[in-house]
Design a protein around this motif. Sequence first.
Motif, mmCIF file in Angstrom:
data_model
loop_
_atom_site.group_PDB
_atom_site.id
_atom_site.type_symbol
_atom_site.label_atom_id
_atom_site.label_comp_id
_atom_site.label_asym_id
_atom_site.label_seq_id
_atom_site.Cartn_x
_atom_site.Cartn_y
_atom_site.Cartn_z
ATOM 1 N N TRP A 20 12.989 -22.272 -35.239
ATOM 2 C CA TRP A 20 13.025 -22.235 -33.784
ATOM 3 C C TRP A 20 11.799 -22.917 -33.186
ATOM 4 C CZ3 TRP A 20 9.485 -19.925 -30.515
ATOM 5 C CH2 TRP A 20 9.865 -19.853 -29.171
ATOM 6 N N SER A 22 9.574 -25.233 -34.381
ATOM 7 C CA SER A 22 9.397 -26.691 -34.412
ATOM 8 C C SER A 22 10.494 -27.379 -33.617
ATOM 9 C CB SER A 22 9.347 -27.200 -35.844
ATOM 10 O OG SER A 22 10.417 -26.699 -36.571
ATOM 11 N N ARG A 23 11.673 -26.734 -33.527
ATOM 12 C CA ARG A 23 12.717 -27.332 -32.692
ATOM 13 C C ARG A 23 12.241 -27.348 -31.236
ATOM 14 N NH1 ARG A 23 16.969 -24.421 -34.630
ATOM 15 N NH2 ARG A 23 17.127 -23.130 -32.767
ATOM 16 N N LYS A 24 11.708 -26.242 -30.840
ATOM 17 C CA LYS A 24 11.206 -26.114 -29.471
ATOM 18 C C LYS A 24 10.120 -27.167 -29.205
ATOM 19 C CE LYS A 24 11.945 -22.888 -26.290
ATOM 20 N NZ LYS A 24 13.138 -23.013 -25.459
ATOM 21 N N HIS A 26 9.588 -29.969 -30.562
ATOM 22 C CA HIS A 26 10.037 -31.346 -30.437
ATOM 23 C C HIS A 26 10.822 -31.580 -29.174
ATOM 24 C CE1 HIS A 26 8.488 -33.001 -34.072
ATOM 25 N NE2 HIS A 26 8.869 -31.929 -34.726
ATOM 26 N N LYS A 27 11.535 -30.580 -28.754
ATOM 27 C CA LYS A 27 12.448 -30.783 -27.634
ATOM 28 C C LYS A 27 11.773 -30.645 -26.283
ATOM 29 C CE LYS A 27 17.284 -30.228 -28.547
ATOM 30 N NZ LYS A 27 18.230 -29.168 -28.901
ATOM 31 N N SER A 28 11.001 -29.603 -26.133
ATOM 32 C CA SER A 28 10.575 -29.264 -24.779
ATOM 33 C C SER A 28 9.161 -29.755 -24.508
ATOM 34 C CB SER A 28 10.652 -27.755 -24.588
ATOM 35 O OG SER A 28 9.839 -27.382 -23.502
ATOM 36 N N GLU A 29 9.067 -30.608 -23.537
ATOM 37 C CA GLU A 29 7.773 -31.151 -23.119
ATOM 38 C C GLU A 29 6.876 -30.021 -22.619
ATOM 39 O OE1 GLU A 29 5.716 -34.939 -21.714
ATOM 40 O OE2 GLU A 29 7.674 -34.736 -22.624
ATOM 41 N N ARG A 32 5.536 -27.909 -25.336
ATOM 42 C CA ARG A 32 4.477 -28.594 -26.061
ATOM 43 C C ARG A 32 3.167 -28.517 -25.280
ATOM 44 N NH1 ARG A 32 7.478 -33.233 -27.840
ATOM 45 N NH2 ARG A 32 6.845 -34.231 -25.923
#
Lengths: 309, 367
Positions: A20, A22-24, A26-29, A32
Amino acid sequence: MTDQSALARPAAQTPPQVNWFSRKIHKSETFRAYAVLSPALLFLGFAILIPFAILVVLSFWTPVGFDFNREFTLKNYRDIMERPIYGTLLWRSLWISTMATVFTVLLCYPMAYYVAFHVHRNKMVWIVLMTLPFWTSYLLRVFAWKVVLGYEGVINSGLIWVGWIEEPLKFLLYSPSAVIITLAHAWAAFAILPLYVSLEKIDKSLLEAATDLGDGPMRRFFRITLPLSLPGVISASILIFIPTTGDYITPALLGGPNGMMIGNLIQMQFGPTNNWPMGAALAIVLMLTIAAICAAFILITFFVRKRIT
Amino acid sequence: MSDDSYISIQNVQKYFGSFCAIENISMDIAHGEFFSLLGASGCGKTTLLRMLAGFESPTKGEIFIDNQPMSDVPPHYRPVNMVFQSYAIFPHLNVHDNIAYGLRKRKLPKAKVTEMVDEMLNLISLPDYGNRKANELSGGQRQRIALARALILRPKVLLLDEPLGALDKQLREQMQLELRQLQRTVGITFVFVTHDQEEAMTLSDRIAVMADGEVMQLDTPIGLYERPVNRKVASFIGTMNFFDGVVADEAGETLKIEAQGLGPITAPANPSNKAGFYKGDKVQVAIRPEKLVLSAQKPDAAFAASGRVQNMAYLGERSHYLIEMDGLDKHVAVSSQNLVPGASLFEMGSDVWINWQSDAVVVLERN
Ligand SMILES: Nc1ncnc2c1ncn2[C@@H]1O[C@H](COP(=O)(O)OP(=O)(O)OP(=O)(O)O)[C@@H](O)[C@H]1O
Ligand SMILES: [Mg+2]
């Protein structure tokens, strides 16, 4: 051929299993950004919010001997409103630090401008030299000014020696002007750096374009250089205004009775007077005032920038 | 200085430290002329333009605009406006204010300014962009706004530093047309910098071809194409076939030359080359692809040579046959349109003849 394989690939390959986090990442600016910010946020939380909360709570209490009466009361704030000494000191502090800010920015702007536009080599050396006063301790700088401004100090004895004055100038030391001069000098480094950065960033071809379109040097300065360096002016002003308003060392050493500032009063509440709740209330009032002034200042500068360009 | 010259550049030299960016340039630009500076990157085009605008002062020499010496005139008093290579759009102003920037001095009523700006926005095909911030624009849009910002002032001279470089072909051609039209109707003198030879050829009245801070040739587009003065100019503009040769005889207006691969040929003594050639001089013979005619049989022409079709280069609206010839290590390019009427397309590898007229040959110095 190549098209087909490119199309086929996503279907053929099962998406790799990722957790969850690392997916987050990569996806959410936003996510990050917060992940990067979190150490700073945590530190800010502990180092600012908690003491601040304590201060707020404290300001609604009253002192009883060496302990506090924990009953909620607005007495401290009422006192601040009613007793003129607080208002006078607050007003004087704001005035002194406004003057110090204005002087510092006015003094530093030409220096930063010179280095940004007219020095082509070793700019960093110039900048470091300009921040030299900052290399000695704050106290030393204040004492140095005491030596310069004193009755027997450099300026007075110099002027007497030249014969321009007979008596030492009294207003130099132990007065608001002494505080303003010292503050302006002591905080100059804080003004030079942001001013320099914002001026250095200005694309030289913009200045040429303005000249080409018919602006002389003055007009160009007010229409291009100043508006584009405004962020630097604002941050320099705020960087100086905020700490100087609450300063208590300089007024204590150089201010004399007329140069006392709100910072001295707050320090007294937490020190000799031992009225912590009152000190807390004063600190909060000071902070809110500064916040309001800074907000107004930023709004006004942007409004002015709109008008002059 | 000729009578109708509006801009006169006289023996101008520019050194940056010990580096010579402009090496003694003199030229006159007429009123209302569309004048281009053409040359490879770093040859000093921008430097020359900046001296006209007043941002650099010549190390030596003088620039006159409208018969006034410009050395003591600061940039904001010169009757010129410049479109910068880097656009220089003011980031803190919106598009409208950028374009209206130079109008401030004229103290026009607000409605008039808006009207003029809207007119300009239409001209550069960016209507309704007035309220955009500068950082919300593409490179090509910035470029057009930079153009509009200068044009709105209707200067006597407009200096353009590669103003169409960031535009796609279609928009570029449209802007070229607009520029040309505007220049004709308003009568602005344009000094236009480009490294695109095609652009320079289509737009300009005259072109100065520059290299290493020097003007190699100043001529009309036709003159540059037909009578290049040296190999650099010849190869910079269009395609050119070069052959080494030796002058066998000079006789008034014509030269007899023994050229490698072509045999004995005659050529007009190049009128734009003042030096002149004499018997025994090593020269370079140059012929444009479209001046060469292909045929399968030996043609009935004064000058012809044989070869083999080696390849075909497809260049869009035209194509070149690449012909291999004995005694030459390079291909000769021949325009494919120039077939003898009725001839079919040539197979790769087939034997062919090329022929040409004597006046198609340009003779250049060999170095
Ligand atoms: N301020 C400067 N200081 C030193 N050298 C410079 C300066 N400006 C330009 N030059 C040099 O002068 C030469 C000519 O530069 P210029 O900018 O005129 O080239 P250009 O023909 O406009 O090239 P481009 O097509 O790439 O824009 C270059 O070799 C450049 O390095
Ligand atoms: Mg250039």
